[in-house]
Design a protein around this motif. Structure first.
Motif, short mmCIF file in Angstrom:
data_model
loop_
_atom_site.label_atom_id
_atom_site.label_comp_id
_atom_site.label_asym_id
_atom_site.label_seq_id
_atom_site.Cartn_x
_atom_site.Cartn_y
_atom_site.Cartn_z
N GLU A 372 -26.37 11.07 32.90
CA GLU A 372 -27.73 11.36 33.38
C GLU A 372 -28.45 12.26 32.39
O GLU A 372 -29.62 12.07 32.07
N LYS A 373 -27.72 13.26 31.90
CA LYS A 373 -28.31 14.20 30.95
C LYS A 373 -28.73 13.49 29.68
O LYS A 373 -29.82 13.70 29.16
N ALA A 374 -27.80 12.64 29.19
CA ALA A 374 -28.08 11.92 27.95
C ALA A 374 -29.31 11.05 28.13
O ALA A 374 -30.15 10.94 27.23
N VAL A 375 -29.43 10.46 29.31
CA VAL A 375 -30.58 9.60 29.59
C VAL A 375 -31.88 10.42 29.60
O VAL A 375 -32.89 10.02 29.02
N ALA A 376 -31.80 11.59 30.19
CA ALA A 376 -32.99 12.46 30.25
C ALA A 376 -33.42 12.84 28.83
O ALA A 376 -34.60 12.87 28.51
N LYS A 377 -32.41 13.09 27.98
CA LYS A 377 -32.71 13.49 26.61
C LYS A 377 -33.40 12.34 25.87
O LYS A 377 -34.36 12.56 25.13
N LEU A 378 -32.89 11.14 26.10
CA LEU A 378 -33.51 9.97 25.47
C LEU A 378 -34.99 9.89 25.85
O LEU A 378 -35.85 9.68 24.99
N ALA A 379 -35.23 10.07 27.15
CA ALA A 379 -36.60 9.96 27.64
C ALA A 379 -37.49 11.00 26.96
O ALA A 379 -38.60 10.70 26.51
N GLU A 380 -36.95 12.20 26.84
CA GLU A 380 -37.69 13.30 26.24
C GLU A 380 -38.08 12.98 24.80
O GLU A 380 -39.17 13.27 24.34
N GLU A 381 -37.11 12.36 24.11
CA GLU A 381 -37.34 12.08 22.70
C GLU A 381 -38.03 10.74 22.48
O GLU A 381 -38.24 10.32 21.35
N GLY A 382 -38.34 10.08 23.58
CA GLY A 382 -39.02 8.80 23.47
C GLY A 382 -38.13 7.70 22.89
O GLY A 382 -38.62 6.70 22.37
N GLU A 383 -36.79 7.91 22.95
CA GLU A 383 -35.86 6.91 22.43
C GLU A 383 -35.44 5.95 23.55
O GLU A 383 -35.56 6.27 24.73
N THR A 384 -34.91 4.79 23.16
CA THR A 384 -34.44 3.86 24.19
C THR A 384 -33.00 3.43 23.96
O THR A 384 -32.46 2.64 24.73
#
Ligand code: SER
Length: 883
Positions: A372-384
């Motif tokens: 979940e954390k990793a996913v949140a980080k992706l979202a923050e960085e605009g990565e997919t």
């Protein structure tokens, strides 16, 4: 033929050809830290291949093996397993290629009845002799004999070029053609891994000693080492596409199917999970039974990974409850006749497996959180795309499979860098291959192996003597042989004989002194270990210079040893007494026998009550008082077991075992040292009982002097306490209870605010109050007062005038606390605290109640305090009427 019959037919076939049928070696190679697990039948015969032992010429075994180099393929292909059985026949400088080949053929064709025209072989490209035997003597057409290079047909693989040094040789492999069409590869032959050809048997002709530089020197005697994959042979004989479809695995798979509702269907990829779980359940049971425990390094880590992979598969099959331990009984049913040792300690295995699953399921949840954390980080960085490294960390640390991570990510429109994941995975595979493969060290051991080869094992005299004379044979520090060692140096000293007991079976090693008879050195021994049959005396040279070849006197610290012996015999008594009291399901799962104490771990589902502990302690002390003789005898393992001797779970025993009996009270297989009669133990005291893991309890106890000293210390403590409290010792609990109650009361009183001194003074409140029909209506907010003080304020006001209707409240804290009170004159005039409080707390979003004279309540909304007070005034006026 049943699987048991196939195995038996093999052993009997070679027994009839003068082979000694030997039991499988442990899965955990003894004295061989270079090897994580036994991976081939030949392991236990290293010394015979090297010509170091000559008491055996022919042997045959079915060997328990574990290989983890191909973990990822297990379940995916039909023929990969972690745990597997290897059937083998061995010749030590006796028969050679001709017999090995002829017997292999005879067994496959005549005994197992495999169609000869579906068998083909490979030989080493330079081995004309083997080629000739297959062609001329067996009559195989040339087209079914393929010559291959040293990578495929030398054992160890590629040994001439890559090593290791030591015995090696060309091999000839026998394949079964499954009948599948050849694959697209134009070079498809026996060597191809498309699955058309199944390798069933590897005949190794161990005829060379490889030296540095790849020189192959013929060995004086040529040897044979064969290995037949039992699971493969079973599948071939049964005509199934893999062993998973046979009675070797199906009963395990069926339990998983039943629990999960997922049927074994080869058209459904889920069948791989079922296979993997079944494979891993077998591997786990065998590892645990051979003494491996889940851990974070070495063998323990391998076991943990295997367990976790199986559990993970279970989770993905939808199994929400712990399930893996339920597979222990079918594994025991299928394998228990061939390997009776796994039947012992069944409960222990189940408990260990369940504990591991419980722990892992918790970790798995952490893994979800990590994702979940990793996913949140992706979202923050605009990565997919989740980096492969993170996906691998999830997999490796939390056992989080890539496919599951993918599913979860896909739901959110995200992706995983699978290529990056594979890179990390390949790195880990290479690591584990290195760790689990038959390494370069198979035939070369450390310097201690050299010492034992040259001098033989240390002779142990310590069952009878504390002091013996012997000779120093080697001196080591940091695994290096030393010529000599001077005073002050920490060393390991090896002697030809020794009275020092070496750490084993929970009993600590001896301490003591070693002195040269000519006075040339003296050493203090602080610890004794054993490896390669040698006793390693560890300690410091105190004076002079030690070297090999000196006559020495070895003296065990007798007082320390006697104390240890008392604890060891007491451990046996405790074991027996626990079983008498709690039932035979109690199984020892660990013990420590030291001079100053003993601890005993055992399986039991709950803590022991006071009664159980006292009863066990009483029984042990009774046997001590009976002063029973402690007798040791060397007996055949089977005979000892049959007579009911308790054997330890996960412990390895030879054919001849030492049996320690305490009268007819207790009989255990044990190599430790013991008192001569139970009376020497003196006394036995349990000092603690606690849980060490789910389902495993630990008792700590003292004997002899330790127990006496503990009693004296306890008595002094009791005496001092009694004196301080001025009561008799047996009145202590009552007196302490009283004192505690008193103390509690006083503490409570100390924190209670002094009722007499409210922070806000009742007089000033009265002064500020309005009057209605002769009654003072007091309505005030007193922040921080707290309920006791609010009540005290009401009392204070009423003490001044009974013609008062009061509402005080404290808006601080979690809720607004409200107290309403009315003096007798106010009540006579119609005031009612109970009704008033409901009006007030109604405004504050809460409730309350009480009697006309006093009511209490609370509300949530501190912002409406002023309004609430206004409402009180209005309500009071209403109740008091027109006055
Ligand atoms: N040692 C050989 C192998 O492991 C034959 O037993 O294949």
């Amino acid at each position: 033929m049943t699987v048991d019959e196939i195995r038996r037919a093999y052993l009997e076939f070679f027994e009839a050809r003068d082979h000694a049928v030997l039991p499988s070696d442990s899965l955990v190679p003894e004295n061989d830290p270079s090897l994580l697990f036994t991976g081939a039948g030949m392991n236990q015969f290293k010394d015979y291949f090297l010509g170091l032992r000559k008491d055996l010429r022919r042997a045959t075994t079915s060997q328990k093996c574990l290989r983890t180099g191909d973990l990822e393929n297990v379940g995916v292909t039909s023929f990969h397993h972690t745990f597997f059985e290897m059937l083998g026949n061995f010749s030590f400088a006796d028969y050679f290629k001709r017999e090995a080949i002829a017997w292999a053929w005879e067994f496959l064709v005549d005994v197992l009845g495999l169609p000869a025209d579906r068998l083909s072989v490979t030989v080493y490209e330079e081995d004309d002799e083997a080629f000739g035997i297959w062609r001329e003597e067996i009559g195989l057409p040339e087209g079914r004999i393929t010559r291959l290079g040293a990578k495929s047909n030398f054992w160890p693989s590629n040994a001439p070029a890559d090593g290791p040094n030591g015995p090696c040789g060309p091999c000839s492999e026998i394949f079964f053609d499954t009948g599948a069409p050849k694959c697209d590869d134009p070079g498809c032959n026996e060597d191809c891994d498309c699955g058309k050809y199944v390798e069933v048997w590897n005949l190794v002709f161990t005829q060379f000693d490889r030296r540095d530089g790849g020189e192959l020197v013929p060995l004086p005697g040529a040897n044979v080492d064969t290995g037949m994959g039992f699971e493969r042979v079973v599948a071939v004989v049964k005509g199934t596409s893999s062993a998973y479809e046979t009675e070797l695995f199906r009963p395990i798979i069926d339990v998983v199917s039943e629990l999960s509702g997922v049927a074994y269907d080869r058209a459904d990829p889920a069948h791989r999970r079922l296979r993997r779980i079944a494979d891993h359940a077998r591997a786990a049971v065998f590892c645990i039974c051979d003494g491996v425990r889940p851990g974070n390094e070495g063998r323990g880590y391998v076991l943990r990974r295997i367990l976790r992979r199986a559990i993970r598969d279970g989770i993905l099959l939808g199994l929400e409850e712990t399930f893996l331990h339920r597979l222990v009984p079918p594994v025991l049913d299928i394998m228990g006749d061939a390997y009776p040792e796994i039947r012992e300690g069944r409960q222990n295995v189940e408990i260990l497996v369940r504990n591991e699953e419980e722990r892992f399921r918790a970790t798995y949840e952490q893994g979800m959180a990590r994702l979940e954390k990793a996913v949140a980080k992706l979202a923050e960085e605009g990565e997919t795309v989740l980096p492969g490294r993170v996906a691998f960390e999830m997999y490796d640390t939390y056992g989080f499979p890539l496919d599951l991570a993918k599913v979860i990510l896909e739901e959110r429109g995200l992706d995983v860098d699978e290529a990056g994941f594979e890179v990390e995975m390949e790195r880990r595979r290479a690591e584990s291959r290195d760790a689990s493969q038959m390494g370069a060290d198979i035939f070369s051991r450390g310097p201690l192996a050299e010492v034992s080869r040259e001098h033989g094992d240390t002779e142990f005299d310590g069952y009878g003597e504390d002091v013996v004379e012997g000779r120093t044979i080697a001196l080591l520090a940091d695994d290096e042989i030393l010529e000599e060692a001077a005073a002050g140096r920490e060393v390991v000293l090896v002697t030809d004989r020794s009275p020092f007991y070496a750490e084993a079976g929970g009993q600590v090693g001896d301490a003591g002194r070693i002195e040269a008879l000519d006075g040339s050195f003296a050493m203090e021994v602080t610890r004794t270990l054993k490896t390669e049959g040698l006793h390693l005396h560890q300690g410091r040279i105190e004076s002079g210079t030690a070297r090999a070849g000196l006559e020495v006197r070895l003296s065990v610290d007798s007082a320390r040893r006697r104390a240890t012996e008392r604890n060891h015999t007491a451990t046996h008594l405790l074991h027996r007494a626990l079983r008498s009291r709690l039932g035979e399901s109690v199984e020892q799962s660990g013990s420590l026998v030291a001079p100053d104490r003993l601890t005993f771990d055992f399986t039991h589902h709950e803590g022991l009550g006071e009664d159980d502990l006292r009863e066990v302690e009483r029984e042990v002390n009774r046997v001590i008082r009976e002063d029973r003789a402690v007798v040791t005898a060397i007996r055949d393992l089977e005979e000892a077991r049959a007579s009911g001797a308790m054997a330890l779970f996960g412990e390895k025993y030879g054919d001849r075992v030492r049996v320690v009996s305490v009268g007819d009270y207790s009989t255990e297989l044990c190599g430790g040292t013991h008192v001569g009669r139970t009376g020497e133990i003196g006394t036995f005291r349990i000092v603690r009982e606690r849980s060490v893991a789910a389902g495993i309890r630990r008792i700590e106890a003292l004997t002899g002097e330790g127990a006496v000293e503990r009693s004296l210390t306890d008595r002094r403590a009791l005496g001092d306490a009694a004196k301080l409290l001025r009561v008799k010792e047996d009145e202590l609990p009552t007196r302490i209870g009283e004192l505690l109650a008193e103390l509690k009361e006083r503490r409570k009183a100390a924190t209670r605010p002094a009722a007499a001194t409210p922070a806000v003074d009742p007089a000033s409140l009265l002064e500020a109050a309005e009057e209605h029909g002769g009654v003072r209506i007091v309505a005030a907010s007193v922040p921080g007062a707290g309920v006791p003080q609010l009540r005290a304020l009401c009392d204070g006001i009423r003490a001044r005038t009974e013609a008062s209707a009061i509402c005080v409240l404290d808006p601080e804290g979690k809720a607004v606390q409200v107290v309403v009170a009315g003096g007798t004159a106010a009540l006579e005039a119609g005031f009612d605290s109970g009704r008033a409080i409901r009006a007030v707390t109604g405004v504050l979003g809460g409730g309350g109640g009480g009697k006309p004279a006093m009511a209490q309540g609370k509300g949530r909304d501190a912002s409406r305090v002023e309004e609430a007070l206004e409402v009180f005034r209005a309500e009071a006026r209403k109740l008091l009427g027109d006055g």
